[in-house]
Design a protein around this motif. Structure first.
Motif, PDB file in Angstrom:
ATOM      1  N   GLN A   4       0.853  -1.179   0.000  1.00 49.54           N
ATOM      2  CA  GLN A   4       0.000   0.000   0.000  1.00 49.54           C
ATOM      3  C   GLN A   4       0.893   1.233   0.000  1.00 49.54           C
ATOM      4  OE1 GLN A   4      -3.681   0.135   0.636  1.00 49.54           O
ATOM      5  NE2 GLN A   4      -3.501  -1.947  -0.135  1.00 49.54           N
ATOM      6  N   ASP A  55      -6.859   2.773  -6.822  1.00 44.39           N
ATOM      7  CA  ASP A  55      -7.644   3.321  -5.721  1.00 44.39           C
ATOM      8  C   ASP A  55      -8.587   2.250  -5.175  1.00 44.39           C
ATOM      9  OD1 ASP A  55      -9.906   3.236  -7.392  1.00 44.39           O
ATOM     10  OD2 ASP A  55      -9.945   5.398  -7.730  1.00 44.39           O
ATOM     11  N   GLU A  56      -9.443   2.619  -4.234  1.00 40.57           N
ATOM     12  CA  GLU A  56     -10.319   1.646  -3.571  1.00 40.57           C
ATOM     13  C   GLU A  56     -11.347   1.030  -4.509  1.00 40.57           C
ATOM     14  OE1 GLU A  56     -12.334   5.542  -3.393  1.00 40.57           O
ATOM     15  OE2 GLU A  56     -10.318   4.925  -2.840  1.00 40.57           O
TER      16      GLU A  56
END
Length: 162
Positions: free
Chosen positions: A60, A90-91
């Protein structure tokens, strides 16, 4: 620019100049060339295909979208000008940033940042991409609009004679 992604590593690209009616096929070996004198190469503009890379998780980290999942992607194309791409997701699994590495594993040659994602069919497409070439400290911005996916192509302009 027309990019055809097969999902089997046999992607193809053509540069179409509508005003002159000229169509130029971009060969595998020619994809390292600058896209219309920008900091992007034709290789950088190809639609991302999962099968075109081998992947390793890299953890991350911070990215323009906040905190991203980082994956190292090694191109399978033997003509690629990159040894590895560090991809920041991204998420929602949209690509926020990519660092492109050549022979030096410590410093990327280029970095692209994608932003302003818009929904296109079942997927997301950036509305803005900024590529920075670190060696020259230059950058090129592409503002994407009029995106069309799975559109039939007029075969009359895609003949060997044209």
């Amino acid at each position: 620019l027309i990019s055809w992604s097969s999902g089997s590593g046999e992607d193809q690209q053509w540069l179409v100049t509508p005003r002159t009616g000229r169509v130029q096929r971009i060969a595998d070996r020619g994809r390292q060339a600058a896209f219309v004198t920008s900091d992007f190469s034709y290789e950088d503009i190809l639609k991302w295909q999962l099968d075109d890379y081998d992947y390793n998780p890299a953890g991350q980290g911070a990215c323009p979208a906040g905190t991203c999942t980082i994956v190292d992607a090694k191109p399978r194309n033997k003509y690629s000008s990159y040894t590895v791409l560090k991809v920041y997701y991204d998420e929602t699994y949209r690509i926020s940033k990519i660092d492109y590495f050549g022979t030096s594993p410590d410093k990327p040659r280029k970095t692209v940042v994608h932003s302003g994602y818009v929904r296109q069919g079942a997927g997301w497409q950036p509305s803005r991409s900024v590529m920075t070439k670190h060696e020259t400290e230059t950058s090129t911005q592409i503002v994407w609009s009029g995106y069309q996916i799975d559109v039939p192509i007029d075969e009359r302009i895609m003949t060997p004679r044209r």
